[in-house]
Design an enzyme around this catalytic site. Structure first.
Site, mmCIF file in Angstrom:
data_model
loop_
_atom_site.group_PDB
_atom_site.id
_atom_site.type_symbol
_atom_site.label_atom_id
_atom_site.label_comp_id
_atom_site.label_asym_id
_atom_site.label_seq_id
_atom_site.Cartn_x
_atom_site.Cartn_y
_atom_site.Cartn_z
ATOM 1 N N LYS A 183 -10.464 2.313 7.755
ATOM 2 C CA LYS A 183 -11.533 2.375 6.752
ATOM 3 C C LYS A 183 -11.072 1.725 5.458
ATOM 4 O O LYS A 183 -10.201 2.246 4.769
ATOM 5 C CB LYS A 183 -11.930 3.826 6.455
ATOM 6 C CG LYS A 183 -13.211 3.876 5.645
ATOM 7 C CD LYS A 183 -13.414 5.162 4.887
ATOM 8 C CE LYS A 183 -12.823 5.148 3.518
ATOM 9 N NZ LYS A 183 -13.407 4.176 2.568
ATOM 10 N N GLY A 241 -4.780 11.794 -2.113
ATOM 11 C CA GLY A 241 -3.672 12.093 -1.202
ATOM 12 C C GLY A 241 -3.547 13.597 -0.984
ATOM 13 O O GLY A 241 -3.341 14.073 0.140
ATOM 14 N N GLU A 258 1.033 6.933 0.652
ATOM 15 C CA GLU A 258 1.645 6.028 -0.345
ATOM 16 C C GLU A 258 0.749 6.117 -1.561
ATOM 17 O O GLU A 258 -0.374 5.628 -1.548
ATOM 18 C CB GLU A 258 1.741 4.612 0.228
ATOM 19 C CG GLU A 258 2.746 3.758 -0.517
ATOM 20 C CD GLU A 258 2.124 2.936 -1.620
ATOM 21 O OE1 GLU A 258 2.063 3.442 -2.773
ATOM 22 O OE2 GLU A 258 1.686 1.811 -1.334
ATOM 23 N N CYS A 292 0.113 -0.129 -7.451
ATOM 24 C CA CYS A 292 0.763 1.177 -7.516
ATOM 25 C C CYS A 292 2.185 1.051 -8.060
ATOM 26 O O CYS A 292 2.709 1.978 -8.643
ATOM 27 C CB CYS A 292 0.740 1.858 -6.159
ATOM 28 S SG CYS A 292 1.243 0.771 -4.847
ATOM 29 N N GLU A 394 -0.804 7.642 -14.468
ATOM 30 C CA GLU A 394 -1.054 6.304 -13.937
ATOM 31 C C GLU A 394 -2.389 5.786 -14.462
ATOM 32 O O GLU A 394 -3.424 6.424 -14.289
ATOM 33 C CB GLU A 394 -1.080 6.338 -12.409
ATOM 34 C CG GLU A 394 -1.170 4.949 -11.823
ATOM 35 C CD GLU A 394 -1.129 4.945 -10.300
ATOM 36 O OE1 GLU A 394 -1.781 5.812 -9.685
ATOM 37 O OE2 GLU A 394 -0.455 4.065 -9.743
HETATM 38 P P1 ADP Z 1 -8.883 5.041 -6.304
HETATM 39 O O1 ADP Z 1 -8.908 6.403 -6.939
HETATM 40 O O2 ADP Z 1 -7.821 4.193 -6.812
HETATM 41 O O3 ADP Z 1 -10.244 4.425 -6.173
HETATM 42 P P2 ADP Z 1 -8.801 6.369 -3.895
HETATM 43 O O4 ADP Z 1 -7.556 7.116 -3.628
HETATM 44 O O5 ADP Z 1 -9.998 7.087 -4.378
HETATM 45 O O6 ADP Z 1 -8.422 5.230 -4.845
HETATM 46 O O7 ADP Z 1 -9.247 5.548 -2.616
HETATM 47 C C1 ADP Z 1 -8.385 5.018 -1.649
HETATM 48 C C2 ADP Z 1 -9.068 5.122 -0.302
HETATM 49 O O8 ADP Z 1 -9.266 6.493 0.020
HETATM 50 C C3 ADP Z 1 -10.456 4.483 -0.227
HETATM 51 O O9 ADP Z 1 -10.629 3.891 1.061
HETATM 52 C C4 ADP Z 1 -11.372 5.672 -0.382
HETATM 53 O O10 ADP Z 1 -12.648 5.473 0.191
HETATM 54 C C5 ADP Z 1 -10.614 6.729 0.378
HETATM 55 N N1 ADP Z 1 -10.946 8.112 0.006
HETATM 56 C C6 ADP Z 1 -11.374 8.572 -1.193
HETATM 57 N N2 ADP Z 1 -11.611 9.904 -1.131
HETATM 58 C C7 ADP Z 1 -11.318 10.292 0.126
HETATM 59 C C8 ADP Z 1 -11.340 11.551 0.818
HETATM 60 N N3 ADP Z 1 -11.699 12.684 0.208
HETATM 61 N N4 ADP Z 1 -10.970 11.577 2.110
HETATM 62 C C9 ADP Z 1 -10.563 10.447 2.738
HETATM 63 N N5 ADP Z 1 -10.534 9.237 2.159
HETATM 64 C C10 ADP Z 1 -10.895 9.149 0.870
#
Ligand code: ADP
Length: 491
Positions: A183, A241, A258, A292, A394
Site C-alpha cells: 500500500k 508506527g 522504520e 527520515c 521531527e
Molecule cells: P506521514 O505522517 O509522514 O504522512 P504516515 O506515517 O502517516 O506518514 O504514513 C505512512 C504510511 O502509513 C502511508 O502509506 C499511510 O497511508 C499509512 N498509514 C497511516 N495511518 C495508518 C494506520 N493507522 N494504519 C496503517 N497504515 C497507516
C-alpha cells in the site's frame, strides 16, 4: 492499464484501480491525488475497503505456495527483469514521482528511479543465496536449518520516496519467497500503480504482488488488522508506527518499523570546513528535508560557528525554490498543504522559542501556475537550544536547527539527547575522534566526512524510537524469513 504516457512532459492518467491477483479491480471509494506544486488534482484513484483488502490478501495467499517453491534463480531473474523495465521507463516514472510528490525532477530522474532499479538488482542476487546450515546436534542425528519465507507480507509505504520505498520492501520480500500486498501513501499513489504494470510485464505470477491504494486509516489499518497477513513492514511516522504495533499485537504479526529521526550532523573545527558546509546543506535540504534521515540538527564547534553559519547562508541564498521541472530548482514543493502547514507551524514555534532565523523562515510565495503550490523557503535557525521543540521533534521539512557546542563530550551528549536514533554524521580530520563517535553515537547509520550516502548493500534502520528491523543489505532478508530446525534420526 491505469497510466498511459504520451511523452515525458505530458502524462495522462486515467482513473486508477486496485491491482489484485494480476487484474485491475474497482475499489470501495475514490480519492484524488494532488500536484503539490500547483494545487491541481492530477487524477483520481481507488480506495480499498475491508472487502478489497481481503481480496488482495486472499490473492497473495493463493499465490504463496507456488511462489515459495519457484526456483530461486527464477525469482531472481524476475526481479532483475523488473529492474530493467524500471530503467526503460525511468523518465515516465520520474515524471509521475515529481508531479505526485513535488520533488525536483533531477532528484527523481537522476537519483530515485535509478536507485530503485539498483535495489531490485541487488535483491535479485540474493534470491539464490538464502540457505540454512548443518549443525552438530546431540545423538545419532543429522540436524539442519532451513530459512523459509513468512507467507503474506503487508508493505506500507510513505510519500517521501514512493518508488524507492517500494523496492526497499518488495526486493527482499520477493527474493525470499513471500507474496505481497503493498500500500503506497495516499498522497503519492501513482508510481506504485505504474509499478504494478511493470510487475505484470516482467512476468511475475498473478497474486505474487498486489498493490492497493487508499488512506492509511482505512486501507492501511485493514491490512494491519487482517488475520491472514503474517508480517507488516512499515516506513513512516512514529505515531502511526505505534498504532501499527498495537494493532498488529492482536494477531501477533511480525512487525518491522522504520520511523522518524532528528539526526545530528556534527562539525568539528578540524574538519574540511567547505565540505562540511556543503554536507550540512545537502543533509537537510535534499528531498526538501522530507527525509527520515535528514541532518536536521547541526551541531557546530563554537570556534567555527560563525564561519559555518555564514557558509550555509551563502549556499542557501543560491538555492532555487519552485517549479520542480526546472533544471535549476533545488527545492520543490512540500508533499501537501497539511505538510506545509505543519512545517510552517514549527517555524513559528522556533521563532516563539527564541531561536534566530538566519535564512528563510516563511512560505515561499510563487506566481502563475505555482501560486497555490506548497513551497517553503529553506530555513536556518541559529543559536538553537537543545531543549527547544525544533531541536527535539521531527519537522520533516526544509528547516535546520544550528546548535553550537564547546567540546567533544558536549557534542556527543547533545547528539544522543533525543528519542530518535536513525542516522548521524561527523565531520573531523581526527581519525580517532571519528571512530570514537562511530562507537558512541546512538544511531543506525553513522556517516564520517560525508552524509546521506546509501547503497543497497548497507543496512538502514533505527536505534531507539526510530524503529527496529532493517531495510537494505543482507539484514533486510532476516525480516522476511523464519528459521526451521530439522532433526533426522540416523540410528
Ligand atoms: P506521514 O505522517 O509522514 O504522512 P504516515 O506515517 O502517516 O506518514 O504514513 C505512512 C504510511 O502509513 C502511508 O502509506 C499511510 O497511508 C499509512 N498509514 C497511516 N495511518 C495508518 C494506520 N493507522 N494504519 C496503517 N497504515 C497507516
Amino acid at each position: 492499464m491505469p497510466i498511459v504516457t504520451e511523452d515525458s512532459s505530458k502524462i495522462q492518467v486515467s482513473p486508477g484501480q486496485l491491482f489484485i491477483g494480476g487484474k485491475w479491480q474497482n475499489g470501495a471509494d475514490t480519492l484524488e491525488t494532488i500536484n503539490p506544486a500547483t494545487g491541481e488534482v492530477i487524477t483520481t484513484f481507488a480506495e480499498a475497503g475491508s472487502r478489497e483488502v481481503d481480496s488482495a490478501v486472499k490473492a497473495a495467499r493463493e499465490a504463496f505456495p507456488a511462489w515459495r517453491d519457484t526456483p530461486p534463480a527464477k525469482r531472481g531473474k524476475l526481479l532483475w527483469k523488473l529492474a530493467d523495465l524500471i530503467g526503460r521507463d525511468r523518465e515516465r516514472l520520474a515524471t509521475l514521482e515529481t508531479i505526485d510528490n513535488g520533488k525536483p525532477y533531477f532528484e527523481s530522474g537522476k537519483i530515485d528511479i535509478p536507485f530503485t532499479a539498483e535495489i531490485f538488482r541487488y535483491f535479485a542476487g540474493w534470491a539464490t543465496k538464502i540457505h540454512g546450515s548443518t549443525l552438530p546436534a546431540r545423538g545419532a542425528t543429522f540436524a539442519y536449518t532451513r530459512r523459509e519465507p513468512l507467507g503474506v507480507v503487508g508493505l506500507i509505504i510513505p510519500w517521501n520516496l514512493p518508488l524507492v520505498m517500494c523496492s526497499w520492501k518488495l526486493g527482499p520480500a520477493l527474493a525470499t519467497g513471500n507474496t505481497c500486498v503493498l500500500k503506497p501513501a495516499e498522497q503519492t499513489p501513482l508510481t506504485a500503480l505504474a509499478l504494478a504494470d511493470l510487475i505484470k510485464e516482467a512476468g511475475f505470477p498473478d497474486g505474487v504482488v498486489n498493490i492497493i491504494t487508499g488512506r492509511g486509516t482505512v486501507t492501511g489499518a485493514e491490512l494491519v488488522k487482517h488475520p491472514d497477513v503474517n508480517k507488516i513492514s512499515f516506513t513512516g511516522s512514529v505515531p502511526v508506527g505505534r498504532e501499527i504495533m498495537k494493532s498488529a499485537a492482536e494477531t501477533l504479526k511480525k512487525v518491522t518499523l522504520e520511523l522518524g529521526g532528528k539526526s545530528p550532523n556534527i562539525i568539528f573545527a578540524d574538519a574540511n570546513i567547505d565540505s562540511a558546509i556543503k554536507g550540512a546543506v545537502n543533509g537537510i535540504f535534499y528531498g526538501k528535508g522530507e527525509l527520515c534521515c535528514a541532518g536536521s540538527r547541526l551541531l557546530v564547534d563554537k570556534s567555527i560557528h560563525t564561519q559555518v553559519v555564514d557558509g550555509i547562508k551563502a549556499l542557501v541564498a543560491k538555492m532555487q525554490v519552485g517549479d520542480p521541472f526546472d533544471k535549476k530548482t533545488r527545492i520543490g514543493a512540500l508533499v501537501s498543504k497539511e505538510q506545509m502547514k505543519k512545517v510552517l507551524g514549527y517555524i513559528n514555534i522556533g521563532k516563539e522559542d527564541g531561536a534566530s532565523v538566519v535564512a528563510g523562515g516563511a512560505r515561499a510565495e510563487m506566481s502563475g501556475e505555482f501560486a497555490n503550490g506548497c513551497f517553503v523557503q529553506p530555513t536556518v535557525f541559529d543559536n538553537v537550544n537543545e531543549n527547544m521543540r525544533i531541536a527535539r521533534e521531527e519537522i520533516f521539512g526544509p528547516v535546520l536547527a544550528v546548535i553550537p557546542f564547546e567540546n567533544e563530550d558536549e557534542a556527543l551528549a547533545i547528539a544522543n539527547n533525543v528519542d530518535f536514533g536513525l542516522a548521524a554524521a561527523v565531520w573531523t580530520s581526527d581519525i580517532s575522534r571519528a571512530h570514537r563517535f562511530a562507537d558512541k553515537l546512538e544511531a543506525g547509520t553513522v556517516w564520517i566526512n560525508t552524509i546521506n550516502m546509501f547503497d543497497p548493500a548497507l543496512p538502514f534502520g533505527g536505534f531507539k524510537q526510530s524503529g527496529f528491523g532493517r531495510d537494505l543489505g543482507e539484514d533486510a532478508l532476516d525480516g522476511y524469513l523464519q528459521t526451521k530446525s530439522i532433526w533426522v534420526n540416523l540410528s
